[in-house]
Design an enzyme around this catalytic site. Structure first.
Site, PDB file in Angstrom:
ATOM      1  N   SER A 102       0.727  -1.223  -0.110  1.00 43.47           N
ATOM      2  CA  SER A 102      -0.003   0.229   0.227  1.00 43.47           C
ATOM      3  C   SER A 102       1.018   1.304  -0.074  1.00 43.47           C
ATOM      4  CB  SER A 102      -0.982  -0.013   1.229  1.00 43.47           C
ATOM      5  OG  SER A 102      -1.777   1.023   1.293  1.00 43.47           O
ATOM      6  N   ASP A 246      -1.076   1.276  -3.895  1.00 45.83           N
ATOM      7  CA  ASP A 246      -1.986   0.262  -4.579  1.00 45.83           C
ATOM      8  C   ASP A 246      -3.291   0.893  -4.910  1.00 45.83           C
ATOM      9  OD1 ASP A 246      -3.088   0.608  -1.972  1.00 45.83           O
ATOM     10  OD2 ASP A 246      -3.656  -1.616  -1.755  1.00 45.83           O
ATOM     11  N   ASP A 248      -6.055   2.007  -3.276  1.00 43.08           N
ATOM     12  CA  ASP A 248      -7.259   1.948  -2.529  1.00 43.08           C
ATOM     13  C   ASP A 248      -7.446   3.369  -1.871  1.00 43.08           C
ATOM     14  OD1 ASP A 248      -5.357   1.757  -0.566  1.00 43.08           O
ATOM     15  OD2 ASP A 248      -6.285  -0.238   0.247  1.00 43.08           O
TER      16      ASP A 248
END
EC number: 5.4.2.10
Length: 449
Positions: A102, A246, A248
């Site tokens: 992430s 990533d 998100d």
């Protein structure tokens, strides 16, 4: 074996904490636990990754582990985490695996797992996978597939196109003329986000869009907003959108370079959904870290707030349990449950653009509905964080502080999940008051320890 799973999958320094051997074991165990078919067909797994260099090594290990468990592997390559969740659901796969750390630095990496339907795993399933990993480490016995039962691997070449089409289908109308700078963090967003925003109608300038395996999150992205602020000012853009490695997460920057955090984005999106009659039960889900100013904005708009522990997985659990449509975190994880099964930064960015186009308002005007209260956070080292938080002395000090603040502030004490710390957070009408109460409570916590 220590606990493998943290708040969002298995993470660690690649090839030190998170080794190929561990990745293979986790993948095999996940296939065993999550593939609950009746035995008439082999389990199916979708595997994606972000572009960090160690992802290539870990992808190979994960794919080997899945295939050795008899799973058919659909390899999608570099794509955002929410794309892997979407494709897990869309292909009817038994599980999805995303290899990413992430927003963390390049040397780290992680493994995020999704069950059938693209949902994150509950604690009980994670515990079952951990137990299976531990058992396999203690013994090499057991029957493994051989011959024609070994899993096969193929590339799902149209995965990115399917995901982009899905995102664009969520737009009620195009957003022509909006000038946008998007920061892809040299991460997975670079594969789809700029194209999606352009196809939605925006004029797009890209920074952080040249991943080389080493530069992910390196001074750029949602945790380093300086470059985005500068690019927005230099280009005269209407707004900037920042993703993490990533993709998100989504944070934003106004035309004047002011940061718009997840609380404000969540408020803007909640108000838009409520106006369209699409906010189920007129309720939004947020974590305990959301600023009290956000709660006041929702209260004044007639929107209830359901509060969860920190972590988008808990937001998701609350959304699913309550049949709700929107939730999120201050960090920029927003979940639109009508369109996604996990936090999706690009979907969030599209929702912001759509709201700006529908209202004709600037991002600064939209975000101004949330008046953030000054906040102070103090981390207090302790020997027994649970005992300290539950002590009568600390409870009494917290009650006194809350009585002093009334509805104009709040106190939050959280034992750290991984360290011997108690986190003392205070929000108050002034920074001076927040600082003073936080230091007073921190002293009580330290004295009890």
């Amino acid at each position: 074996m220590g606990r493998l799973f943290g708040t969002d999958g298995v993470r660690g320094r690649a090839n030190a904490d998170l080794t190929p051997e561990l990745a293979l074991s986790v993948a095999r165990a996940a296939a065993t636990v999550l593939a609950d078919r009746d035995g008439t067909s082999r389990p199916v797994a979708v595997v994606g990754r972000d572009p960090r260099a160690s992802g290539e090594m870990l992808e190979a290990a994960v794919v080997a582990g899945l295939a050795s468990a008899g799973a058919e592997v659909l390899r999608v390559g570099v794509l955002p985490t929410p794309a892997v969740a979407f494709l897990t659901a869309g292909t009817g796969a038994d599980l999805g695996v995303m290899i990413s750390a992430s927003h963390n630095p390049m040397p780290d990496n992680g493994i995020k797992l999704f069950s059938r339907g693209g949902h994150k795993l509950p604690d009980a399933v994670e515990a079952a996978i951990e137990s299976t990993v531990a058992t396999s480490r203690r013994s090499t016995d057991g029957v493994r597939p051989t011959g024609g039962e070994i899993g096969r691997v193929r590339d799902l070449t149209d995965g990115a196109a399917d995901y982009a089409a899905h995102l664009l289908a969520t737009l009620s109308a195009p957003v022509p003329g909006l000038r946008l700078v998007v920061d892809c963090a040299h991460g997975a967003a670079a594969t789809v986000a700029p194209d999606v925003y352009r196809r939605a109608g925006a004029e797009v300038t890209v920074i952080g869009g040249e991943p080389d395996g080493w530069n992910i999150n390196d001074g750029i992205g949602s945790t380093h907003l300086g470059p985005l602020k500068q690019a927005v000012r230099e280009t005269g853009a209407d707004l900037g959108i920042a993703h993490d490695g990533d993709a998100d997460r989504c944070l934003a920057v106004t035309a004047d370079g002011e940061v718009v955090d997840g609380d404000a984005i969540l408020a803007v999106c909640a108000l838009g959904l409520k106006q369209r009659g699409e906010l189920r039960q007129d309720t939004v889900v947020a974590t305990v870290m959301s600023n009290l100013g956000f709660h006041h904005t929702m209260r004044d708009a007639g929107i209830a707030v359901q509060t969860t522990a920190v972590g988008d997985r808990y937001v998701l659990e609350a959304l699913r349990a309550g049949g709700l449509s929107l939730g999120g975190e201050q960090s920029g994880h927003l979940v639109f449950l009508d369109h996604a099964t996990t936090g999706d930064g690009t979907l969030t960015g599209l929702s912001l653009l759509s709201r700006m186009a529908a209202t004709g308002a600037s991002l600064a005007e939209l975000a101004s509905v949330v008046q953030r209260l000054p906040q102070t956070l103090v981390n207090v080292p302790v020997r027994d964080r649970i005992r300290v938080v539950e002590s009568d002395a600390v409870a009494g000090a917290v009650n006194a502080a809350e009585a002093e603040l009334g509805d104009e502030g709040r106190v939050l004490l959280r034992p750290s999940g991984t360290e011997q710390l108690v986190r003392v957070m205070v929000e108050a009408p002034t920074q001076e008051l927040a600082d003073g109460i936080a230091q007073r409570l921190a002293a009580v916590v330290a004295a009890v320890d």
